[in-house]
Design an enzyme around this catalytic site. Structure first.
Site, mmCIF file in Angstrom:
data_model
loop_
_atom_site.group_PDB
_atom_site.id
_atom_site.type_symbol
_atom_site.label_atom_id
_atom_site.label_comp_id
_atom_site.label_asym_id
_atom_site.label_seq_id
_atom_site.Cartn_x
_atom_site.Cartn_y
_atom_site.Cartn_z
ATOM 1 C CB ALA A 31 -32.603 5.475 -68.461
ATOM 2 C CG HIS A 36 -33.438 -1.553 -65.961
ATOM 3 N ND1 HIS A 36 -33.339 -0.668 -66.993
ATOM 4 C CD2 HIS A 36 -32.236 -1.547 -65.351
ATOM 5 C CE1 HIS A 36 -32.120 -0.145 -67.012
ATOM 6 N NE2 HIS A 36 -31.429 -0.659 -66.036
ATOM 7 C CG ASP A 152 -24.114 -4.748 -67.217
ATOM 8 O OD1 ASP A 152 -23.413 -3.965 -67.857
ATOM 9 O OD2 ASP A 152 -25.368 -4.659 -67.182
ATOM 10 N NE ARG A 189 -23.298 4.137 -71.602
ATOM 11 C CZ ARG A 189 -22.900 3.560 -70.457
ATOM 12 N NH1 ARG A 189 -23.103 2.281 -70.262
ATOM 13 N NH2 ARG A 189 -22.321 4.285 -69.514
HETATM 14 P P1 AMP Z 1 -27.900 -0.335 -65.320
HETATM 15 O O1 AMP Z 1 -29.063 0.527 -64.997
HETATM 16 O O2 AMP Z 1 -27.503 -0.332 -66.756
HETATM 17 O O3 AMP Z 1 -26.736 -0.121 -64.370
HETATM 18 O O4 AMP Z 1 -28.393 -1.824 -65.064
HETATM 19 C C1 AMP Z 1 -28.960 -2.202 -63.841
HETATM 20 C C2 AMP Z 1 -29.111 -3.696 -63.798
HETATM 21 O O5 AMP Z 1 -29.944 -4.109 -64.882
HETATM 22 C C3 AMP Z 1 -27.773 -4.438 -63.961
HETATM 23 O O6 AMP Z 1 -27.753 -5.550 -63.080
HETATM 24 C C4 AMP Z 1 -27.809 -4.860 -65.405
HETATM 25 O O7 AMP Z 1 -27.053 -6.022 -65.673
HETATM 26 C C5 AMP Z 1 -29.285 -5.125 -65.615
HETATM 27 N N1 AMP Z 1 -29.623 -5.046 -67.041
HETATM 28 C C6 AMP Z 1 -29.473 -3.984 -67.866
HETATM 29 N N2 AMP Z 1 -29.827 -4.302 -69.131
HETATM 30 C C7 AMP Z 1 -30.209 -5.609 -69.100
HETATM 31 C C8 AMP Z 1 -30.658 -6.546 -70.088
HETATM 32 N N3 AMP Z 1 -30.804 -6.206 -71.365
HETATM 33 N N4 AMP Z 1 -30.931 -7.802 -69.685
HETATM 34 C C9 AMP Z 1 -30.782 -8.185 -68.392
HETATM 35 N N5 AMP Z 1 -30.363 -7.349 -67.422
HETATM 36 C C10 AMP Z 1 -30.070 -6.085 -67.766
#
Ligand code: AMP
Length: 288
Positions: A31, A36, A152, A189
């Site tokens: 997503a 990302h 995160d 989300r």
């Molecule tokens: P996720 O798909 O939510 O598990 O996130 C994958 C990676 O993208 C993780 O390393 C997150 O910290 C990073 N990430 C998600 N949202 C953001 C954001 N708004 N800014 C920077 N990195 C992000």
């Protein structure tokens, strides 16, 4: 460029053999959004034109607790592939559950004390699930570098620590948090939020900014200023339901003590409707 899509370990192994170094891994749950994208761009920058960017897309059941949103977490591999193509990704590894966990995962990673606080306290088992899947992804993809987001922050700190404590020999690169134009941290989300919930959720970055602005008056003033904004939002309609607000040492995640000097991290988590949101900002503290 159309990325190679590997849906199995065998497919990944075949693709991995053809990847020119450095190999830069970006683990995600899909997503994909602008946050990302920042990671994908950073990964391509590190890889250079000759190196390889490998993105994993896997909604990891091990990191979701009972009653959390595993079942309804957004999944859109077609759109993810288009974004990866636009950002110059070489290979996308998108295994199914059995591909990632061919047998019950009896041995898992213990995140230690840094994994027990904040997100770890609110979501029991969360960091065990995260670190276990990250370690497996490292083993399966053998990257030179792995890129994670500062969004995160506790996860990033724990991945750094796991990599150091287990001598994994992978460079961990952290990318600054990306926000939407209204200030909300970009998140998969966010698409759950109604317009009024989103307006409520904006109190989260507003609280952190208020905390930042109070930095000159010391750590207690930072927490008080941010806390006031969260309190006000908790009486709003719809209400914000704050989970935690903390000011920590960014490496250890221990709460800052009076007299702390340097950059601390102000973190908050809250719910708007059924959606749980997290956010953080750096705060520079002088001598008190
Ligand atoms: P996720 O798909 O939510 O598990 O996130 C994958 C990676 O993208 C993780 O390393 C997150 O910290 C990073 N990430 C998600 N949202 C953001 C954001 N708004 N800014 C920077 N990195 C992000």
């Amino acid at each position: 460029m159309i990325p190679i899509l590997a849906r199995t370990r065998r497919g990944l192994d075949a693709a991995r053999h053809g990847m020119t170094p450095p190999v830069v891994l970006v683990p995600t749950m899909g997503a994909l959004h602008d946050g990302h994208r920042a990671l994908l761009r950073r990964a391509r920058e590190i890889a250079g034109t000759d190196g390889s960017v490998l993105v994993s897309v896997f909604v990891n059941p091990l990191q979701f607790g009972p009653g959390e949103d595993f079942g309804r977490y957004p999944r859109d591999l077609t759109e993810d592939l288009a974004i990866c193509g636009a950002e110059g990704v070489t290979v996308v590894f998108a295994p199914d559950r059995a591909g990632m966990y061919p047998r019950e995962q009896l041995v898992t990673v213990d995140p230690g004390p840094m994994g027990q606080v904040l997100e770890g306290a609110s979501r029991p088992g969360f960091f065990t699930g995260v670190l276990t899947v990250v370690l497996k992804l490292f083993q399966l993809t053998l990257p030179d570098v792995a890129v994670f987001g500062q969004k995160d922050a506790q996860q990033l700190a724990l991945v750094r620590r796991m990599t150091a404590d287990f001598d994994l020999g992978i460079a961990i690169d952290g990318v600054p948090l990306v926000r939407d134009p209204d200030g909300l941290a970009t998140s998969s989300r966010n698409r759950y939020l109604s317009a009024s919930e989103r307006a409520t959720a904006l109190a989260l970055p507003a609280a952190l900014r208020a905390g930042q602005e109070a930095a000159g008056d010391g750590s207690e003033a930072v927490l008080a200023a941010a806390g006031q904004v969260l309190d006000r939002a908790s009486r709003g309609d719809p209400p914000l339901l704050p989970d935690y607000l903390a000011l920590v040492d960014p490496e250890t995640f221990a709460g800052v003590k009076p007299g702390y000097a340097g950059t601390a991290l102000l973190l908050a988590a809250a719910r708007a409707g059924k959606t749980r949101l997290i956010d953080n900002m750096p705060v520079t503290l002088g001598r008190e």
